[in-house]
Motif scaffolding. Structure first.
Motif, PDB file in Angstrom:
ATOM      1  N   SER A  80      -7.059   8.390  11.526  1.00  0.00           N
ATOM      2  CA  SER A  80      -5.722   7.984  11.947  1.00  0.00           C
ATOM      3  C   SER A  80      -4.650   8.712  11.146  1.00  0.00           C
ATOM      4  N   GLN A  81      -3.468   8.783  11.716  1.00  0.00           N
ATOM      5  CA  GLN A  81      -2.340   9.460  11.086  1.00  0.00           C
ATOM      6  C   GLN A  81      -1.866   8.729   9.837  1.00  0.00           C
ATOM      7  N   GLY A  82      -1.776   7.407   9.890  1.00  0.00           N
ATOM      8  CA  GLY A  82      -1.211   6.657   8.777  1.00  0.00           C
ATOM      9  C   GLY A  82       0.260   6.988   8.587  1.00  0.00           C
ATOM     10  N   GLY A  83       0.784   6.718   7.405  1.00  0.00           N
ATOM     11  CA  GLY A  83       2.176   6.999   7.109  1.00  0.00           C
ATOM     12  C   GLY A  83       3.067   5.782   7.303  1.00  0.00           C
ATOM     13  N   ALA A  84       4.287   5.869   6.778  1.00  0.00           N
ATOM     14  CA  ALA A  84       5.247   4.772   6.858  1.00  0.00           C
ATOM     15  C   ALA A  84       5.559   4.443   8.317  1.00  0.00           C
ATOM     16  N   VAL A  85       5.442   3.181   8.704  1.00  0.00           N
ATOM     17  CA  VAL A  85       5.729   2.820  10.092  1.00  0.00           C
ATOM     18  C   VAL A  85       7.234   2.746  10.367  1.00  0.00           C
ATOM     19  N   ASP A  86       8.023   2.412   9.347  1.00  0.00           N
ATOM     20  CA  ASP A  86       9.478   2.453   9.489  1.00  0.00           C
ATOM     21  C   ASP A  86       9.970   3.709   8.787  1.00  0.00           C
ATOM     22  N   LEU A  87      10.062   4.788   9.547  1.00  0.00           N
ATOM     23  CA  LEU A  87      10.441   6.071   8.967  1.00  0.00           C
ATOM     24  C   LEU A  87      11.888   6.069   8.490  1.00  0.00           C
ATOM     25  N   HIS A  88      12.744   5.295   9.150  1.00  0.00           N
ATOM     26  CA  HIS A  88      14.156   5.220   8.759  1.00  0.00           C
ATOM     27  C   HIS A  88      14.291   4.655   7.342  1.00  0.00           C
ATOM     28  N   ALA A  89      13.665   3.513   7.085  1.00  0.00           N
ATOM     29  CA  ALA A  89      13.756   2.905   5.762  1.00  0.00           C
ATOM     30  C   ALA A  89      13.033   3.747   4.712  1.00  0.00           C
ATOM     31  N   TYR A  90      11.877   4.299   5.079  1.00  0.00           N
ATOM     32  CA  TYR A  90      11.121   5.158   4.164  1.00  0.00           C
ATOM     33  C   TYR A  90      11.964   6.349   3.709  1.00  0.00           C
ATOM     34  N   CYS A  91      12.592   7.021   4.655  1.00  0.00           N
ATOM     35  CA  CYS A  91      13.385   8.208   4.308  1.00  0.00           C
ATOM     36  C   CYS A  91      14.583   7.854   3.447  1.00  0.00           C
ATOM     37  N   TRP A  92      15.228   6.715   3.735  1.00  0.00           N
ATOM     38  CA  TRP A  92      16.373   6.328   2.914  1.00  0.00           C
ATOM     39  C   TRP A  92      15.948   5.981   1.484  1.00  0.00           C
ATOM     40  N   ALA A  93      14.796   5.328   1.340  1.00  0.00           N
ATOM     41  CA  ALA A  93      14.328   4.997  -0.007  1.00  0.00           C
ATOM     42  C   ALA A  93      14.161   6.272  -0.843  1.00  0.00           C
ATOM     43  N   ASN A  94      13.615   7.323  -0.248  1.00  0.00           N
ATOM     44  CA  ASN A  94      13.464   8.589  -0.969  1.00  0.00           C
ATOM     45  C   ASN A  94      14.792   9.323  -1.131  1.00  0.00           C
ATOM     46  N   ARG A  95      15.636   9.278  -0.122  1.00  0.00           N
ATOM     47  CA  ARG A  95      16.923   9.976  -0.195  1.00  0.00           C
ATOM     48  C   ARG A  95      17.810   9.401  -1.293  1.00  0.00           C
ATOM     49  N   GLN A  99       0.832  -1.203   0.000  1.00  0.00           N
ATOM     50  CA  GLN A  99       0.000   0.000   0.000  1.00  0.00           C
ATOM     51  C   GLN A  99       0.864   1.249   0.000  1.00  0.00           C
ATOM     52  N   PHE A 100       0.292   2.343  -0.534  1.00  0.00           N
ATOM     53  CA  PHE A 100       1.015   3.604  -0.589  1.00  0.00           C
ATOM     54  C   PHE A 100       1.059   4.277   0.785  1.00  0.00           C
ATOM     55  N   GLN A 101       2.229   4.837   1.096  1.00  0.00           N
ATOM     56  CA  GLN A 101       2.393   5.600   2.328  1.00  0.00           C
ATOM     57  C   GLN A 101       3.312   6.789   2.067  1.00  0.00           C
ATOM     58  N   ASP A 102       3.051   7.893   2.792  1.00  0.00           N
ATOM     59  CA  ASP A 102       3.983   9.020   2.829  1.00  0.00           C
ATOM     60  C   ASP A 102       4.282   9.305   4.296  1.00  0.00           C
ATOM     61  N   LEU A 103       4.533  10.548   4.650  1.00  0.00           N
ATOM     62  CA  LEU A 103       4.834  10.851   6.049  1.00  0.00           C
ATOM     63  C   LEU A 103       3.619  10.724   6.964  1.00  0.00           C
ATOM     64  N   GLY A 104       2.431  10.805   6.392  1.00  0.00           N
ATOM     65  CA  GLY A 104       1.224  10.646   7.202  1.00  0.00           C
ATOM     66  C   GLY A 104       0.254  11.798   7.020  1.00  0.00           C
ATOM     67  N   ARG A 105      -0.905  11.643   7.609  1.00  0.00           N
ATOM     68  CA  ARG A 105      -1.997  12.612   7.487  1.00  0.00           C
ATOM     69  C   ARG A 105      -2.124  13.361   8.816  1.00  0.00           C
ATOM     70  N   PHE A 106      -1.603  14.583   8.836  1.00  0.00           N
ATOM     71  CA  PHE A 106      -1.547  15.354  10.078  1.00  0.00           C
ATOM     72  C   PHE A 106      -2.664  16.397  10.135  1.00  0.00           C
ATOM     73  N   GLY A 107      -3.093  16.710  11.350  1.00  0.00           N
ATOM     74  CA  GLY A 107      -4.133  17.706  11.539  1.00  0.00           C
ATOM     75  C   GLY A 107      -5.535  17.180  11.302  1.00  0.00           C
ATOM     76  N   ALA A 108      -5.695  15.854  11.249  1.00  0.00           N
ATOM     77  CA  ALA A 108      -7.021  15.285  10.964  1.00  0.00           C
ATOM     78  C   ALA A 108      -7.550  14.450  12.127  1.00  0.00           C
ATOM     79  N   SER A 109      -6.827  14.407  13.237  1.00  0.00           N
ATOM     80  CA  SER A 109      -7.270  13.552  14.344  1.00  0.00           C
ATOM     81  C   SER A 109      -8.582  14.036  14.948  1.00  0.00           C
ATOM     82  N   GLN A 110      -8.839  15.355  14.857  1.00  0.00           N
ATOM     83  CA  GLN A 110     -10.109  15.861  15.392  1.00  0.00           C
ATOM     84  C   GLN A 110     -11.300  15.342  14.597  1.00  0.00           C
TER      85      GLN A 110
END
Length: 322
Positions: free
Chosen positions: A29-44, A14-25
């Motif tokens: 849910s926030q969503g987003g990549a659960v392994d931020l380390h691997a996610y960031c390296w893939a983009n870097r 499934q597609f993920q980015d950093l997450g959906r912020f400002g929508a908890s109200q």
């Protein structure tokens, strides 16, 4: 435009980015990549924006056919990826030519791999994010007749493409070994004592930090359930309150639950603390049966680690749309 076709979707892709912020109200849910380390390296590895959507692949056993030449990167769990049968090095970028098939085997280390493409995958936005949250039926790939995704996981026959056309003359890159984690059967994660921490007895706190817990197979993107010594709390319940990423709930049975990206927005169980944000990637790659020990830290130390991580990757979180 670089385009891939799903031949086999695997267990959960499934597609993920950093997450959906400002929508908890809104109860989302926030969503987003659960392994931020691997996610960031893939983009870097591809010099992408840090919020570029990637494909999060759970357990592997999936394959994709390239319908144009594409510059791609993978990072995270070891899934013995191949292109037309030729092995591809993990934590690296590489070129897939038109007609070739990128295949992931079953995972051998870790749980989740991240597949990125130069400029990021195109995925429609919902509340400023393309992150897939299946329990909320939002995000992900928008199919024919849909203006945005409805929490769909990928299926055979799906097509998805890069946000923009790109050159493939770049020299493929590889992450240096010091930044590549070793996914182990035992992990230690740091905890910031917080929330209802003071409502736990001294014996309960000692047990929490001195004992070893085991990750159960009832774990997913919502949270990680642990088994071990029961942690007792003077409170059996509290008025529901907002739940931060990495919060550690203690339900009535005393077995901790670490809440992850697809967590509910409110909860009424007491919480003993919160996992240091930079340690959540360890948990994202930990299989059932992995043992966990908790180490106390403080907010200042945890914040310093997070600031260093954010500066290294140049993270800039999105502001929610109005």
């Amino acid at each position: 435009m670089s385009k891939l076709e799903v031949i086999q979707p695997g267990v959960l892709s499934q597609f993920q980015d950093l997450g959906r912020f400002g929508a908890s109200q809104l109860g989302l849910s926030q969503g987003g990549a659960v392994d931020l380390h691997a996610y960031c390296w893939a983009n870097r590895l591809l010099d992408n924006d840090m919020d570029a959507p990637v494909l999060e692949i759970l357990l592997g056993a999936c394959s994709f056919k390239a319908h144009s030449d594409s510059l791609i990167a993978i990072a995270g769990a070891q899934m013995n990826a191949t292109v037309d049968g030729v092995s591809i090095k993990n934590w690296s970028s590489f070129i897939v030519k038109r007609g070739q098939v990128l295949k992931f085997g079953y995972v051998t280390q870790g749980l989740r791999s991240y597949l990125a493409i130069k400029s990021g995958f195109f995925s429609s936005l919902f509340l400023n994010s393309s992150s897939t949250v299946m329990r909320n039926n939002i995000g992900g790939l928008a199919r024919v007749g849909e203006s945005f995704g409805h929490g769909n996981k990928l299926e055979s026959g799906d097509f998805f493409s890069a946000k923009a056309s790109h050159s493939i003359i770049e020299v493929p890159q590889t992450v240096t070994s010091k930044f590549i984690p070793n996914y182990r059967d035992h992990i230690e994660v740091r905890v910031i004592p917080s929330y209802q921490y003071k409502q736990f007895s001294e014996d309960a706190i000692t047990s929490f930090f001195d004992q070893t817990f085991t990750i159960t197979n009832q774990s997913d993107r919502m949270g990680i359930r642990l088994s071990g010594p029961a942690i007792e709390c003077d409170l059996t319940g509290i008025i529901s309150e907002g739940i931060a990423l990495g919060s550690i709930q203690i339900p009535p049975d005393g077995q901790p639950i670490i809440l992850l990206n697809d967590r509910q927005t409110l909860g009424g169980y007491p919480k003993i603390g919160c996992i240091c944000k930079t340690d959540l990637s360890k948990l994202a790659q930990a299989k059932a049966g992995t043992t966990v020990r908790f180490i106390a830290t403080d907010f200042e130390q945890s914040s310093e680690k997070w600031v260093d991580f954010s500066r290294f990757f140049g993270l800039e979180y999105k502001r929610p749309t109005q």
